[in-house]
Design a protein around this motif. Sequence first.
Motif, PDB file in Angstrom:
ATOM      1  N   UNK A 170       0.820  -1.217   0.000  1.00  0.00           N
ATOM      2  CA  UNK A 170       0.000   0.000   0.000  1.00  0.00           C
ATOM      3  C   UNK A 170       0.854   1.268   0.000  1.00  0.00           C
ATOM      4  N   UNK A 171       1.764   1.341  -0.920  1.00  0.00           N
ATOM      5  CA  UNK A 171       2.522   2.577  -1.130  1.00  0.00           C
ATOM      6  C   UNK A 171       3.127   2.560  -2.525  1.00  0.00           C
ATOM      7  N   UNK A 172       3.378   3.758  -3.023  1.00  0.00           N
ATOM      8  CA  UNK A 172       3.987   3.911  -4.334  1.00  0.00           C
ATOM      9  C   UNK A 172       5.504   3.830  -4.229  1.00  0.00           C
TER      10      UNK A 172
ATOM     11  N   UNK B 104      -2.765   4.319  -5.560  1.00  0.00           N
ATOM     12  CA  UNK B 104      -1.419   4.599  -5.062  1.00  0.00           C
ATOM     13  C   UNK B 104      -0.868   3.405  -4.294  1.00  0.00           C
ATOM     14  N   UNK B 105      -0.570   2.354  -5.017  1.00  0.00           N
ATOM     15  CA  UNK B 105      -0.026   1.123  -4.426  1.00  0.00           C
ATOM     16  C   UNK B 105       0.886   0.448  -5.433  1.00  0.00           C
ATOM     17  N   UNK B 106       1.634  -0.525  -4.934  1.00  0.00           N
ATOM     18  CA  UNK B 106       2.548  -1.300  -5.769  1.00  0.00           C
ATOM     19  C   UNK B 106       2.162  -2.770  -5.695  1.00  0.00           C
ATOM     20  N   UNK B 107       2.164  -3.442  -6.825  1.00  0.00           N
ATOM     21  CA  UNK B 107       2.035  -4.894  -6.833  1.00  0.00           C
ATOM     22  C   UNK B 107       3.373  -5.486  -7.247  1.00  0.00           C
ATOM     23  N   UNK B 108       3.930  -6.250  -6.324  1.00  0.00           N
ATOM     24  CA  UNK B 108       5.200  -6.933  -6.560  1.00  0.00           C
ATOM     25  C   UNK B 108       4.924  -8.330  -7.112  1.00  0.00           C
ATOM     26  N   UNK B 109       5.529  -8.642  -8.212  1.00  0.00           N
ATOM     27  CA  UNK B 109       5.438  -9.978  -8.799  1.00  0.00           C
ATOM     28  C   UNK B 109       6.768 -10.688  -8.590  1.00  0.00           C
TER      29      UNK B 109
END
Length: 246
Positions: A52-54, A116-121
């Motif tokens: 939950x952050x950019x 405004x979030x990041x998805x890590x793959x």
Amino acid sequence: MSNKNSNTRSNNRALDEMREVTISRSYLRHAEGSCLITFGGTKVICTATIEEKQPQFLRGKNQGWVTAEYGMLPRSTNSRMNREASRGKQGGRTLEIQRLIGRSLRSITDLKKLGKRTIWIDCDVIQADGGTRTASITGAFIALMDACQRLYDAGEIREMPISDYIAAISCGIVNGKPMLDLDYDEDSGCETDMNFVMTSEQKFIEIQGTAEGHPFSRDEFNAMALLAEKGISELIAIQRKALAEE
């Protein structure tokens, strides 16, 4: 239909025949999205983690980010390799592949809809037999879809940010013949090695091609592109089936 009598490979596949592909969703308990994908002997665990952050470079912008990391376990191949962490840095091949995975996923993701979030793959190869990057992209899409669906179901996003399916497949020229979905033995001895990333509408996202033995012609390229279109269609049908299952 393929003529297996005249156009078979050493592994008894037709020139335009893929290896068996399986996708097992929700493979890991804790990740927001995950799957185990297999392309024949190649096995990759793909996970999606919602943060939950950019990233720092997007601060102040109303959008999110999708990024990827890729790695091979020490005994994913026939001899043990050292973990890259023990060497203190990632190798050039690893960096190139994880950037490819990230670019591919972002091409079909509306980053503003993600918020405004990041998805890590994370794509971790547990067994390698050729095509690890293409298996990673194809599986990563499933993990990303499941993570986004979780956000949507929880009311965290108003619309699904994914605009299309994507998958990836390898093709090559082996002993003068265009072939689909190369395994390790074919890939290590091919004259041309290519990787295609495409959408369900058969639009190209990325093409990687290398003449390993001799330069390839336009006709050979066209033959490999046609094989890739066939393979991508089959992979997306498998993805659709996997996502339709509970």
